[in-house]
Motif scaffolding. Structure first.
Motif, PDB file in Angstrom:
ATOM      1  N   ALA A  26      34.515  31.794 -29.945  1.00 20.40           N
ATOM      2  CA  ALA A  26      34.634  32.731 -28.832  1.00 20.40           C
ATOM      3  C   ALA A  26      33.276  33.328 -28.480  1.00 20.40           C
ATOM      4  CB  ALA A  26      35.631  33.834 -29.186  1.00 20.40           C
ATOM      5  N   ALA A  27      32.472  33.630 -29.502  1.00 18.22           N
ATOM      6  CA  ALA A  27      31.129  34.163 -29.247  1.00 18.22           C
ATOM      7  C   ALA A  27      30.282  33.145 -28.506  1.00 18.22           C
ATOM      8  CB  ALA A  27      30.474  34.557 -30.566  1.00 18.22           C
ATOM      9  N   VAL A  28      30.350  31.891 -28.946  1.00 18.97           N
ATOM     10  CA  VAL A  28      29.583  30.837 -28.290  1.00 18.97           C
ATOM     11  C   VAL A  28      30.030  30.681 -26.839  1.00 18.97           C
ATOM     12  CG1 VAL A  28      29.201  28.339 -28.238  1.00 18.97           C
ATOM     13  CG2 VAL A  28      29.003  29.591 -30.396  1.00 18.97           C
ATOM     14  N   GLU A  29      31.328  30.742 -26.587  1.00 16.62           N
ATOM     15  CA  GLU A  29      31.828  30.613 -25.223  1.00 16.62           C
ATOM     16  C   GLU A  29      31.274  31.719 -24.326  1.00 16.62           C
ATOM     17  OE1 GLU A  29      36.097  30.351 -22.802  1.00 16.62           O
ATOM     18  OE2 GLU A  29      36.061  30.540 -24.991  1.00 16.62           O
ATOM     19  N   LEU A  35      27.366  33.412 -20.178  1.00 16.39           N
ATOM     20  CA  LEU A  35      26.210  34.223 -19.802  1.00 16.39           C
ATOM     21  C   LEU A  35      25.081  33.339 -19.304  1.00 16.39           C
ATOM     22  CD1 LEU A  35      24.819  37.049 -19.822  1.00 16.39           C
ATOM     23  CD2 LEU A  35      24.055  36.514 -22.149  1.00 16.39           C
ATOM     24  N   ARG A  36      24.871  32.237 -19.993  1.00 17.78           N
ATOM     25  CA  ARG A  36      23.819  31.305 -19.567  1.00 17.78           C
ATOM     26  C   ARG A  36      24.131  30.734 -18.188  1.00 17.78           C
ATOM     27  NH1 ARG A  36      20.072  27.426 -21.774  1.00 17.78           N
ATOM     28  NH2 ARG A  36      20.072  25.547 -20.490  1.00 17.78           N
ATOM     29  N   ALA A  37      25.395  30.351 -17.981  1.00 17.11           N
ATOM     30  CA  ALA A  37      25.782  29.747 -16.698  1.00 17.11           C
ATOM     31  C   ALA A  37      25.642  30.732 -15.549  1.00 17.11           C
ATOM     32  CB  ALA A  37      27.217  29.231 -16.789  1.00 17.11           C
ATOM     33  N   ALA A  38      25.747  32.024 -15.841  1.00 13.74           N
ATOM     34  CA  ALA A  38      25.671  33.047 -14.796  1.00 13.74           C
ATOM     35  C   ALA A  38      24.232  33.414 -14.444  1.00 13.74           C
ATOM     36  CB  ALA A  38      26.430  34.294 -15.254  1.00 13.74           C
ATOM     37  N   ALA A  71      24.238  41.775 -26.141  1.00 13.80           N
ATOM     38  CA  ALA A  71      24.426  42.663 -25.001  1.00 13.80           C
ATOM     39  C   ALA A  71      23.381  42.309 -23.951  1.00 13.80           C
ATOM     40  CB  ALA A  71      24.288  44.123 -25.423  1.00 13.80           C
ATOM     41  N   THR A  72      23.582  42.797 -22.751  1.00 11.61           N
ATOM     42  CA  THR A  72      22.555  42.672 -21.727  1.00 11.61           C
ATOM     43  C   THR A  72      21.971  44.055 -21.482  1.00 11.61           C
ATOM     44  OG1 THR A  72      24.233  42.853 -19.983  1.00 11.61           O
ATOM     45  CG2 THR A  72      23.552  40.644 -20.624  1.00 11.61           C
ATOM     46  N   VAL A  73      20.682  44.139 -21.561  1.00 12.80           N
ATOM     47  CA  VAL A  73      19.969  45.399 -21.368  1.00 12.80           C
ATOM     48  C   VAL A  73      19.191  45.300 -20.063  1.00 12.80           C
ATOM     49  CG1 VAL A  73      18.210  46.954 -22.302  1.00 12.80           C
ATOM     50  CG2 VAL A  73      19.828  45.817 -23.842  1.00 12.80           C
ATOM     51  N   TYR A 126      23.083  29.346 -26.416  1.00 11.97           N
ATOM     52  CA  TYR A 126      22.530  30.024 -25.237  1.00 11.97           C
ATOM     53  C   TYR A 126      21.176  29.428 -24.871  1.00 11.97           C
ATOM     54  CZ  TYR A 126      20.573  33.473 -22.101  1.00 11.97           C
ATOM     55  OH  TYR A 126      19.998  34.063 -20.999  1.00 11.97           O
ATOM     56  N   PHE A 127      20.387  29.068 -25.863  1.00 14.11           N
ATOM     57  CA  PHE A 127      19.035  28.587 -25.602  1.00 14.11           C
ATOM     58  C   PHE A 127      18.976  27.101 -25.279  1.00 14.11           C
ATOM     59  CE2 PHE A 127      18.488  32.440 -28.124  1.00 14.11           C
ATOM     60  CZ  PHE A 127      17.545  33.115 -27.361  1.00 14.11           C
TER      61      PHE A 127
END
Length: 416
Positions: A11-14, A19-22, A275-277, A303-304
C-alpha cells in the motif's frame, strides 16, 4: 486503518507510485550511452532498422547454399566490414565471424569441418541456418525495445549501440537532499552511518544526491532543516527522529504537512514516513542503518525508479527462523548470505525445477558467521548492525521459516 498506523508495504508503494505519477511532466535531456545507466527513459527506444540488416556468420568458415552439392569452388573471402558478395550454384565464399552472407547462402561450414584443396571445398552436409545469425534477429525495424518509464541498465548500452542509438532521452535527474537528524551526529560524537549509504542508493537509482549538514534533536531546528531542504531539492530523505521518543521530532514536523503514510508494516524499517512539504516529497527513514536501508530499498525505491519489481532467487534456508510476534501483519526482511548451488533461476516460482539451489544462511542467526540472535529473529539488533551490510539479500516473510525450506531471496543487487 488511520495514517498513524503502519500500512502494508504494498500500500505504501502504491501511494508513492501515485505521487510520482502526479508529478508535473519532468524536463528531459539527451544522455549519451556511457552515462545512461540508472536513468529513467522519457521516450521509448525504437529500432530504426532491422539489426542485423543481413544474415551474418557466427563462425569462421565458408558460406554456402545448404542444398548445393560438394565439391564447391571457393571464389573469395568476406569480412565483417565488407558488403555481402554474391555467389552462384557450385560456389562458396570464405567468411569471417560477423561477416554478411551472400544472399544466395544460407549456412556456414565451420573451418574445422572443411576440407579445401586446389580451391575446391568439401565437408559434411548442413541444414539451412547452420552457424548463421539471421537478419532482424536482434531487432526488427519499428520494434520497441525499451519503453518510456523504464530504467536503463548497464547491459542495455550494448543493445542500444547495436541498433544505432548513441544516446537516449531521459527524465532529468532529481536533486535529492539527504538530511541526518541527531544532536550526537551534529556534534560529531557519533558517526553519521546513514547519509553516504542513502546518497549512494540515490545515485544508483539515477539521480543526484547532496548530503546536507545534520541538524540537532530540536523541533525548531528539525523543522527549519526539512523546510529548507524541501525548498532547495526535488525530494528529501531524512534519517533519525521517526520513533516516539522525546527527541524524535521528524514525524511531528511532517504531520504539519500532507502525510502519505506514517509507518509501514515491515521489520526492520517500520518507522518510515512520507509527506509532501510545500509540494516536495519528504521521506523520513529510521536512524538505524539497516532499518534505513530496508525502508529505502523495499519501500521508497519505486518512487525514484518508477516501478516495483522484485525478482527473486530461490534458495534453501540453512536454519530455522521464528518471528518475534509469530505470524502476523508484519512483513519481516531477514538478511541472508547465499552460497552457490547448481544455478539458481530468477523470478517468482522459477526454482521449481532446481535440483541443487543455493543455500541461504540468515546473517545474524546463531548458525551464521555473525551470531546476533538465536532461532528467533531480532529485527532491532539486525537494524542496528552495519555488519549486516555483508548480506547478499533478504527473505521477505510473514511466517516462520523452517530449516531446509525453499525461500525466495531478493538479492540486494535488485533493489540497490
Amino acid at each position: 486503518m488511520s495514517d498513524a498506523e503502519p500500512i502494508r508495504r504494498a500500500a505504501a508503494v502504491e501511494r508513492l507510485l501515485e505521487l510520482r505519477a502526479a508529478r508535473p511532466d519532468a524536463p528531459t535531456e539527451r544522455v549519451e550511452l556511457a552515462a545512461a545507466a540508472g536513468r529513467t527513459l522519457a521516450e521509448p527506444v525504437v529500432a530504426g532498422r532491422d539489426v542485423p540488416e543481413r544474415d551474418r556468420a557466427t563462425m569462421d568458415g565458408f558460406a554456402l547454399a545448404a542444398d548445393d552439392d560438394y565439391p564447391l569452388t571457393v571464389v573469395g573471402e568476406v569480412f565483417p566490414e565488407d558488403d555481402a558478395p554474391t555467389i552462384r550454384r557450385g560456389e562458396a565464399v570464405e567468411i569471417a565471424t560477423g561477416a554478411p552472407l551472400p544472399p544466395e547462402a544460407d549456412a556456414v561450414l565451420m573451418r574445422e569441418d572443411a576440407t579445401v584443396g586446389d580451391g575446391r571445398l568439401s565437408g559434411p552436409s548442413l541444414a539451412s541456418g547452420t552457424n548463421v545469425y539471421p537478419a532482424g534477429a536482434t531487432a526488427a525495424a519499428g520494434e520497441r525495445l525499451l519503453s518510456a518509464g523504464e530504467t536503463v541498465d548497464p547491459r542495455h548500452a550494448a543493445l542500444l549501440r547495436d541498433v544505432g542509438a548513441d544516446a537516449v532521452t531521459a527524465e532529468r535527474r532529481l536533486s535529492v537532499g539527504v538530511l541526518a537528524t541527531g544532536t550526537e551526529i551534529r556534534e560529531g560524537r557519533q558517526p553519521d552511518r546513514d547519509s553516504e549509504m542513502l546518497a549512494n542508493l540515490v545515485r544508483r537509482w539515477g539521480h543526484r544526491a547532496a548530503i546536507l549538514d545534520a541538524v540537532p534533536d530540536e523541533e525548531a531546528a528539525v523543522r527549519e532543516g526539512i523546510e529548507a531542504a524541501a525548498a532547495d531539492h526535488d525530494a528529501v530523505l531524512t534519517t533519525g527522529g521517526t520513533s516516539v521518543g522525546h527527541a524524535d521530532h521528524v514525524v511531528g514536523v511532517l504531520a504539519e504537512h500532507e502525510t502519505l503514510f506514517r509507518g509501514v508494516a515491515l521489520r526492520p524499517g517500520r518507522p518510515v514516513a512520507a509527506a509532501t512539504v510545500r509540494g516536495t516529497p519528504v521521506f523520513a527513514l529510521p536512524g538505524k542503518p539497516m532499518a534505513a536501508h530496508a525502508a529505502a530499498t523495499l519501500v521508497l525505491r519505486p518512487y525514484f525508479v518508477g516501478r516495483d519489481r522484485l525478482p527473486t532467487v530461490e534458495a534453501t534456508c540453512a536454519a530455522r527462523v521464528t518471528l518475534p510476534g509469530g505470524e502476523n501483519e508484519y512483513e519481516y526482511a531477514i538478511p541472508v548470505t547465499l552460497e552457490d548451488g547448481s544455478g539458481p533461476a530468477v523470478g517468482p516460482g522459477a526454482g521449481s525445477e532446481l535440483t541443487d539451489p543455493p543455500t541461504a544462511t540468515p546473517l545474524g542467526h546463531a548458525a551464521s558467521s555473525f551470531p546476533l540472535y538465536g532461532e528467533r529473529f531480532a529485527p532491532g539488533r539486525v537494524a542496528s548492525s552495519t555488519r549486516i551490510a555483508l548480506a547478499d539479500g533478504v527473505v521477505l516473510t510473514r511466517a516462520a521459516v523452517e530449516k531446509g525450506e525453499r525461500v525466495a531471496v531478493v538479492p540486494y543487487g535488485v533493489v540497490e
